[in-house]
Motif scaffolding. Sequence first.
Motif, PDB file in Angstrom:
ATOM      1  N   ASN A 146      31.546  35.181  40.311  1.00  0.00           N
ATOM      2  CA  ASN A 146      31.595  33.711  40.388  1.00  0.00           C
ATOM      3  C   ASN A 146      32.668  33.201  41.361  1.00  0.00           C
ATOM      4  OD1 ASN A 146      34.145  33.680  38.944  1.00  0.00           O
ATOM      5  ND2 ASN A 146      32.978  33.988  37.059  1.00  0.00           N
ATOM      6  N   LYS A 147      33.468  34.117  41.915  1.00  0.00           N
ATOM      7  CA  LYS A 147      34.503  33.791  42.917  1.00  0.00           C
ATOM      8  C   LYS A 147      35.652  32.967  42.343  1.00  0.00           C
ATOM      9  CE  LYS A 147      31.683  35.606  45.956  1.00  0.00           C
ATOM     10  NZ  LYS A 147      31.850  37.032  46.293  1.00  0.00           N
ATOM     11  N   MET A 148      35.673  32.748  41.021  1.00  0.00           N
ATOM     12  CA  MET A 148      36.738  31.948  40.421  1.00  0.00           C
ATOM     13  C   MET A 148      37.830  32.875  39.890  1.00  0.00           C
ATOM     14  SD  MET A 148      35.823  28.909  41.074  1.00  0.00           S
ATOM     15  CE  MET A 148      37.116  28.053  40.205  1.00  0.00           C
ATOM     16  N   THR A 149      38.755  33.229  40.763  1.00  0.00           N
ATOM     17  CA  THR A 149      39.889  34.064  40.374  1.00  0.00           C
ATOM     18  C   THR A 149      40.853  33.250  39.515  1.00  0.00           C
ATOM     19  OG1 THR A 149      41.139  33.421  42.322  1.00  0.00           O
ATOM     20  CG2 THR A 149      39.694  35.355  42.534  1.00  0.00           C
ATOM     21  N   ALA A 194      37.560  34.518  34.883  1.00  0.00           N
ATOM     22  CA  ALA A 194      38.260  35.282  35.917  1.00  0.00           C
ATOM     23  C   ALA A 194      37.832  36.747  35.929  1.00  0.00           C
ATOM     24  CB  ALA A 194      39.766  35.169  35.720  1.00  0.00           C
ATOM     25  N   ALA A 212      34.982  37.261  38.314  1.00  0.00           N
ATOM     26  CA  ALA A 212      35.147  36.687  39.656  1.00  0.00           C
ATOM     27  C   ALA A 212      34.563  37.595  40.737  1.00  0.00           C
ATOM     28  CB  ALA A 212      36.621  36.417  39.935  1.00  0.00           C
ATOM     29  N   ASN A 260      42.290  30.509  41.582  1.00  0.00           N
ATOM     30  CA  ASN A 260      41.355  29.400  41.795  1.00  0.00           C
ATOM     31  C   ASN A 260      41.224  28.541  40.543  1.00  0.00           C
ATOM     32  OD1 ASN A 260      40.832  30.149  44.420  1.00  0.00           O
ATOM     33  ND2 ASN A 260      39.004  31.339  43.918  1.00  0.00           N
ATOM     34  N   LEU A 261      41.143  29.186  39.378  1.00  0.00           N
ATOM     35  CA  LEU A 261      41.013  28.452  38.121  1.00  0.00           C
ATOM     36  C   LEU A 261      42.266  27.616  37.847  1.00  0.00           C
ATOM     37  CD1 LEU A 261      39.369  31.265  35.971  1.00  0.00           C
ATOM     38  CD2 LEU A 261      38.280  29.114  36.640  1.00  0.00           C
ATOM     39  N   PHE A 263      33.149  25.920  39.032  1.00  0.00           N
ATOM     40  CA  PHE A 263      33.848  24.636  38.875  1.00  0.00           C
ATOM     41  C   PHE A 263      34.026  23.900  40.190  1.00  0.00           C
ATOM     42  CE2 PHE A 263      35.298  27.090  35.172  1.00  0.00           C
ATOM     43  CZ  PHE A 263      34.897  26.218  34.182  1.00  0.00           C
ATOM     44  N   ARG A 264      33.420  24.402  41.253  1.00  0.00           N
ATOM     45  CA  ARG A 264      33.611  23.777  42.559  1.00  0.00           C
ATOM     46  C   ARG A 264      32.339  23.111  43.099  1.00  0.00           C
ATOM     47  NH1 ARG A 264      38.494  24.611  44.681  1.00  0.00           N
ATOM     48  NH2 ARG A 264      39.725  26.440  44.144  1.00  0.00           N
ATOM     49  N   VAL A 266      42.160  24.504  39.931  1.00  0.00           N
ATOM     50  CA  VAL A 266      41.208  23.505  39.451  1.00  0.00           C
ATOM     51  C   VAL A 266      41.697  22.840  38.172  1.00  0.00           C
ATOM     52  CG1 VAL A 266      38.884  23.193  38.491  1.00  0.00           C
ATOM     53  CG2 VAL A 266      39.207  24.592  40.543  1.00  0.00           C
ATOM     54  N   GLY A 287      31.162  29.793  42.211  1.00  0.00           N
ATOM     55  CA  GLY A 287      31.875  28.518  42.340  1.00  0.00           C
ATOM     56  C   GLY A 287      31.616  27.585  41.186  1.00  0.00           C
TER      57      GLY A 287
END
Length: 269
Positions: free
Chosen positions: A188-191, A171, A174, A194-195, A73-74, A198, A71
Amino acid sequence: GAMSVDSITDLSDNASELLEALQLSHPHELDPRRSRGKKKPLSLNPITWQVPRIVDRCCTHLETHGLQTVGIFRVGSSKKRVQQLREEFDRGLDVFLDEHQSVHDVAALLKEFLRDMPNSLIPRELYGAFLSTATLEGPAQLDMLQLLLFLLPPCHSDTLLRLLRFLAQVAQHAESSWDPQGHEIPGNKMTVSNLATVFGPNILQKEKPGEKDAGALNFEDSAAIILVLQRLIEHHHSLFMVSPEMQCDVLRRLFQTDPDVIEYLLRRK
């Protein structure tokens, strides 16, 4: 008796625009890395790589230390530390980001910079045109996106490319993977989706930050922004390449209208 042109500023506005159209033509010139202490000459590109130091250093730091951070950026950051970093960059200090800086602070700083740019990374006058590509599909969508990217000022184009390269790398990490010893490396779970969610509103802005209705986007615009940024991340390498046919067409036009520019380009080559 041909005029000698040694600087982009010596050229007319029209010639400068034509030169800018050639800036994306060479794959090896898309790599911003340069050998230390030596300036690598560009073959047909008289414009140097124009990426703000804060963007390049944030991306480099996150590529080095943050690709496995879940996460990235979250997760919340320290507002005080982010503000301090921001002020140091604003004062023109040579800020070095190393392993001691929090990944989440640097991520927040990058998002803030993009959000608060006086003119957004994709200029606001092109906002509607970029969003309209969401209604297209396949090659037609990519062709229109590419032509719109060619309209960006060089500093916007270079910075967007640097950012998209970085986001594509995020990505790629991810999903979880395993090292040769069989240990799990967390994703990182940021597909890409998701990116795009954001970063989309920070890159494609209809109004300036702080203006009335700046934060109010309808559902259709929000969905279009996410889709457009997804396509930019997924296809950034091909989108930022000028085809040989288009380059030859520009060179033919230059030969007819500004032969001195041709001499300038050939001397650089």
